[in-house]
Design an enzyme around this catalytic site. Structure first.
Site, short mmCIF file in Angstrom:
data_model
loop_
_atom_site.label_atom_id
_atom_site.label_comp_id
_atom_site.label_asym_id
_atom_site.label_seq_id
_atom_site.Cartn_x
_atom_site.Cartn_y
_atom_site.Cartn_z
N THR A 120 1.65 -12.97 11.11
CA THR A 120 2.57 -12.28 12.27
C THR A 120 2.82 -13.60 13.14
OG1 THR A 120 0.27 -11.94 13.40
CG2 THR A 120 1.58 -10.01 12.36
N ASN A 173 39.42 41.11 1.22
CA ASN A 173 38.13 41.46 0.73
C ASN A 173 38.01 41.10 -0.83
OD1 ASN A 173 35.79 43.69 0.89
ND2 ASN A 173 36.98 44.00 -1.24
N ALA A 230 40.43 44.99 -10.64
CA ALA A 230 39.03 44.61 -11.04
C ALA A 230 39.09 44.36 -12.62
CB ALA A 230 37.94 45.72 -10.90
N ARG A 241 44.30 42.92 -18.00
CA ARG A 241 43.22 43.34 -18.96
C ARG A 241 43.66 43.91 -20.16
NH1 ARG A 241 40.81 46.63 -13.81
NH2 ARG A 241 41.80 48.63 -14.42
N SER A 247 36.61 43.77 -8.12
CA SER A 247 35.36 42.86 -8.72
C SER A 247 35.67 42.13 -9.92
CB SER A 247 34.28 44.07 -8.90
OG SER A 247 33.88 44.57 -7.91
N GLU A 264 -9.43 -9.18 14.18
CA GLU A 264 -8.78 -8.24 13.10
C GLU A 264 -9.96 -7.76 12.32
OE1 GLU A 264 -5.62 -7.90 12.54
OE2 GLU A 264 -5.25 -8.70 14.58
N GLN A 322 11.59 -14.75 7.38
CA GLN A 322 10.38 -15.19 6.98
C GLN A 322 10.42 -15.20 5.50
OE1 GLN A 322 6.97 -13.11 8.10
NE2 GLN A 322 5.56 -14.79 8.42
N ASP A 374 6.86 -1.11 11.55
CA ASP A 374 6.09 0.00 11.09
C ASP A 374 5.32 0.85 11.95
OD1 ASP A 374 3.76 -1.59 11.59
OD2 ASP A 374 3.28 -1.76 9.51
N ARG A 387 0.75 -1.24 0.00
CA ARG A 387 0.18 0.16 0.03
C ARG A 387 0.66 1.28 0.09
NH1 ARG A 387 -4.30 -0.64 4.57
NH2 ARG A 387 -2.78 -2.34 5.40
#
Length: 457
Positions: A79, A377, A423, A440, A405, A155, A73, A103, A16
């Site tokens: 049971t 930083n 930067a 750059r 940055s 049951e 089992q 459960d 289920r």
């Protein structure tokens, strides 16, 4: 010598649940249901714990390890048959044996202890743990005689219409005189709707033999909640979560909205920490005192020291030292170590990196496979490029450096103490102490070029 023993029934597939995962391995607040049961049983010091496995036997045994003995089992014949499988281990022992389903994750050790004590003090051959159910549908009904003694247990599928109206239910937990249990199991038959051997039929056998049957009715029905489908699993999670949250609050943790706060088992949280709504805390996380865990943060297997602020962020397998903060919308991936008073702002991602005391990583930055020293930083949009397509490489940045940055640090590279990265630079070579690195193309201005653009004609 009298012994105390427990049999945990964990052989069912749980069709289920509509799942490939075996029923008892579904989790409640981060712990499998069968583990929830065993954990409570362990608190009352059993001489023997035997788990009956069937479907998913290897997975159940892997989950519980050496904490239990096991019997198999192979065919699901009820049971009664399951309990009978434990005979080679238990049948010759004197003492008491409890039978509980794997459960039923909400039972508490205190309830088990009281059940054992009641059984042994009453000198009953069997004692049933019962409860009053607001809606008894699906549960076995406890049928008492005119004097209140237990007559039988029926049951749901075998109950008459009158019996179905009874609201005292069998929780599925029993304590038996051990030898009497196994003697009676040999007399149980499968003459019922399912063709199975029911453990509750033992009660009827004892009754025919005029042996004393006891019943201990517990106060909190929620403990007895069995989980057979996803709806019940959800309900069990809610009950368990309420318990966990209430325990934390009783220990000095503030929760703005406990019903919207998810915390797994075994999480440690210090006093005066505040947890806002929507927070999820999982695994083996430990959180110190005076922290603030902001709304909708999610934390997995982390160590959070005192005075840390986490604002709407996601943390995995990482550590944050005292006074550090992160967020909003940032991400610590595994093996990130964040030092004291470190600031990680919005949209920062850190993976397998150490960031030392006082360093600030403001926003929109990725730090991977790196060691950042103290009081650095790091500007906006910085990328620690750690992957060459095959291997990961390390970047080291010394104390008191400045990373401008939109810089890209291409690993492997070392930036010495008190260095400056301009930067917009892409850094591929080491930078010496006190140097400024700029990488750059020189800016070129084209006079009057704007007038040549198409939209200005």
């Amino acid at each position: 010598m009298n012994t105390r023993n427990t049999i945990i029934l964990a052989a069912g597939k749980g069709t289920r649940m509509k799942s490939k995962l075996y029923k008892v391995l579904h989790k409640v607040c981060g712990r499998t249901m069968v583990d929830c049961v065993l954990t409570q049983v362990e608190k009352i010091n059993m001489d023997n714990v035997v788990t009956v496995v069937g479907y998913g036997a290897d997975s159940v045994e892997e989950q519980l390890g050496k904490r239990s003995q096991y019997v198999l089992q192979e065919k699901q014949l009820g049971t009664g048959d399951a309990v009978k499988k434990t005979a080679p281990i238990l049948s010759d022992l004197d003492g008491s044996t409890m039978v509980v389903s794997g459960d039923t994750p909400l039972f508490k050790a205190d309830t088990f202890q009281k059940l054992f004590d009641y059984h042994e003090e009453s000198n009953a051959v069997a004692t049933v743990l019962t409860s009053k159910a607001p809606n008894p549908f699906g549960y076995g009904r406890v049928i008492r005689d005119s004097e209140g003694n237990v007559n039988k247990i029926v049951e749901q599928k075998d109950a008459s219409e009158a019996e179905k109206k009874i609201d005292e239910i069998n929780t599925g937990v029993y304590v038996f005189d051990n030898k009497e249990l196994f003697n009676a199991l040999n007399q149980v038959n499968n003459d019922n709707a399912q063709g199975e051997y029911y453990l509750p039929d033992v009660i009827g056998i004892f009754k025919e033999q005029n042996k004393k049957i006891g019943a201990y009715q517990m106060d909190d029905f929620n403990e007895s909640m069995g989980v057979n489908d996803r709806i019940a699993l959800s309900n069990a999670n809610q009950v368990m979560q309420r318990r966990i949250n209430e325990e934390h609050m009783a220990n000095g943790v503030s929760m703005i909205n406990p019903s919207n706060t998810y915390i797994d088992f075994d999480i440690q949280i210090g006093q005066d920490t505040v947890i806002e709504p929507g927070v999820q805390i999982h695994g083996h996380t430990k959180i110190g005192q005076n922290c603030k865990i902001g709304a909708n943060s999610e934390i997995h297997d982390c160590v959070i020291h005192d005075g840390v602020t986490i604002t709407s962020s996601y943390l995995q397998e990482s550590e944050m030292m005292e006074g550090s903060d992160i967020g909003p919308y940032s991400h610590l991936r595994p093996h990130a170590v964040i030092g004291k008073n470190v600031h990680l702002g919005n949209f920062v991602e850190v993976k397998k990196a150490q960031i030392d005391e006082g360093t600030k990583v403001g926003h929109l930055t990725y730090v991977g496979n790196a060691h950042l020293g103290k009081n650095i930083n790091v500007g906006c949009g910085v990328i620690f490029a750690n992957y060459d397509g095959k291997n990961k490489h390390e970047t080291n940045v010394g104390d008191a450096s400045f990373i401008g940055s939109n810089a890209n640090l291409i690993a492997p590279v070392n930036i010495d103490d008190h260095s400056f990265i301009a930067a917009g630079s892409t850094i591929t070579d080491d930078v010496k102490q006190y140097d400024m690195a700029i990488a750059r193309q020189r800016q070129t201005n084209k006079p009057g070029y704007y007038k040549k653009l198409p939209y200005n004609r």
